[in-house]
Structure formats: structure tokens, C-alpha cells
Design a protein around this motif. Structure first.
Motif: not given
Length: 301
Positions: A267-278
Motif C-alpha cells: 500500500x501507501x508508505x506510512x512513513x509519509x505521515x503520522x496517523x491523523x496527519x496528511x
């Protein structure tokens, strides 16, 4: 399995589903089985071994209507595509957006992440819509787009996943979805298909305020681009009958991808943001990753 793609459909005789592993050889094999089915020389095939919507819902392995159809009164239905929408408090457009999806006559599945836990009444009203689509509402509590898309895309029943956003309604009718199906079935290496805008990073000029390459930009509504960088697509795919070009990277939304591939690459790379952020840049990163993995990325209009 090629034998499972042998049903005539409302999309002018083309198989409407996108199936994992589709190749040109399999397409020819499917056409051969179609002829055998019409001449009543259907060959028995083994039970399906590939996850997804590979088996015709109204024919068993002997080419006959299964007994469950008689018991239930109708054949089971499977969605051609699963729409996954990330939503956060846009009450002025929610009805317009959901009504636009109801103009699609092909069987579809809609999964919405109501990340703001708002407009519940509106979503409930639309969930009682046409019988040809299934509806699911998730309340993930402000996890934002990366985690919302990653979790809900894997819930999809269809192999074709359409990622949409909450700020734009869909075109009226089946045309754009049918064209996407044809493009995926025409180009087996196609990994990611954008329906809005895309870029080709050519040259060394940079856009300082955006910290990105100022390469050619193509896609929808060039007249709305205040920076005057967007151009209309220059090439056309004759099979789908739409403007179409390979792109280095494409923008959300819509983004169309195979469910099996989305799961395979994580899927999308979760390192691009914290949960709840764009997750700004999530679409470009996935595009570039597709090319690195040997898949193609394209844009159509």
C-alpha cells in the motif's frame, strides 16, 4: 484461470473484471472457451484457486447454472470494482459525490472511511440506494488518508480498486470505469492508473516552493491550473478510445490499482505521515515505486 473469463457481458462483449495474472495468451484461451461454451462443447475446469472475482457467478465448472441459483432465486453477484473513499467533514458535497456514484450501472462496491464520524445520516440514506452495489461505512477515527486507504482497500471484494477523495464527484455513467477496465486488461504490466493529473520529470528545473522537478504536467482541466503548467494529454489509446499516456507519477484522485498488487507492495508508505496527519506525496511515492518494481504507471482522461 483463463477458463473463468468466458462470459458475455453488457460491456460490449468484453470481460468486465480485472483478474490477477491476465496475459494475452490467457485472453486468447478465454475466447476459445467462449466458442466452446456457445457450441455446447464446454470443458470442465477445476475449482478456482485464485482469490478475487475469477469465476463466473452464474456458471459452475461444468458450464451449467449452479443449484444455488434455483434455491436463492438469482445468481450471486460480484462487484466489477471496489470504490474506497477517504472522507473528512465535507457536508456541502457529500450528497453530490454519492449521487454521482449511483449513475454507474455496473455492479460496484463502495467502502467509505468517515474519518470525522460526521454526516452519518447522509451516508445512511445513500446506503439504501441501487441494488447493484454493496455499501460499507467504516469509522476509523481520524487516521487520515494513508492508513484509511491501506486498511479499506484490502477489504475490497473486487480486484480493481478505485481510490477516490471527498472533494470531487465522479463523471456521470459507466464510461470512465469501463475505459479503466479496458486499459488494465489491455496492458498487463499496468500497475497504477491515474484519472486526474500526472507528471514526467524531465530536465533539471525545479519548482522552488514545492521542492519538486518542474517537468511536463498533464491531465484534466488545464484551464483551472493557475500556474499554467498543465497540458492536455497528447496521445490516445485506440482500444479504450481515450487520451492516454505513460507517466512518471500520477496524482490522487481517482487512482485505480489492482487489489492484489496494492497488497503485494504494502500500500501507501506510512512513513509519509503520522496517523491523523496528511500524507502529502503518498501518490507520487507509490508511482515511483511501481516503476522500480517493473510495473507501469499511466494517466487517462
Amino acid at each position: 484461470l483463463p477458463q473463468h473469463r468466458t462470459r458475455m457481458t453488457k460491456t460490449k462483449g468484453a470481460w468486465p473484471f480485472v483478474v490477477p495474472g491476465l496475459t494475452y495468451e490467457e485472453t486468447f484461451a478465454a475466447e476459445d472457451q467462449m466458442k466452446k461454451a456457445k457450441s455446447k462443447s464446454w470443458e470442465k475446469f477445476s475449482d478456482p484457486t485464485v482469490a478475487g472475482n475469477c469465476a463466473p457467478p452464474d456458471i459452475n465448472e461444468y458450464g451449467k447454472v449452479p443449484s444455488s441459483v434455483g434455491s436463492c432465486g438469482h445468481a450471486p453477484t460480484y462487484p466489477v470494482a471496489t470504490f474506497v473513499m477517504q472522507y473528512f467533514r465535507r457536508p456541502k458535497i457529500v450528497n453530490q459525490l454519492l449521487n454521482s456514484l449511483k449513475t454507474i450501472s455496473l455492479p460496484i462496491e463502495i467502502i467509505v472511511n468517515d474519518d470525522s464520524r460526521s454526516e452519518i445520516a447522509e451516508f445512511t440514506k445513500h446506503s439504501k440506494g441501487p441494488v447493484h452495489y454493496d455499501w460499507y461505512l467504516a469509522l476509523l477515527n481520524d487516521v487520515h488518508e494513508i492508513r484509511g486507504y491501506n486498511r479499506l482497500a484490502l477489504m475490497g471484494s473486487a480486484e480493481l480498486i478505485v481510490l477516490i477523495q471527498d472533494d470531487d464527484s465522479a463523471p456521470k455513467g459507466d464510461g470512465w470505469l469501463t475505459q479503466a477496465l479496458r486499459l488494465f486488461n489491455s496492458y498487463p504490466p499496468l500497475g497504477l492508473l491515474g484519472g486526474y493529473r500526472g507528471r514526467i520529470d524531465n530536465g533539471r528545473q525545479q519548482i522552488a516552493e514545492q521542492k519538486q522537478n518542474n517537468g511536463e504536467k498533464y491531465g484534466a482541466h488545464p484551464e483551472r491550473d493557475m500556474a499554467k503548467r498543465t497540458k492536455h494529454l497528447r496521445l490516445k489509446d485506440v482500444r479504450a478510445g481515450v487520451p492516454f499516456m505513460w507517466m512518471y507519477k500520477v496524482n490522487l484522485a481517482p487512482l485505480v490499482i489492482r487489489r492484489s498488487l496494492f497488497a503485494e507492495v504494502g500500500g501507501f508508505n506510512a512513513n509519509f505521515s503520522c496517523a491523523g496527519q496528511p500524507g502529502i506525496g503518498l501518490d507520487f511515492e507509490l508511482s515511483i515505486r511501481m516503476w522500480k518494481l517493473g510495473r507501469y504507471v499511466a494517466l487517462y482522461d
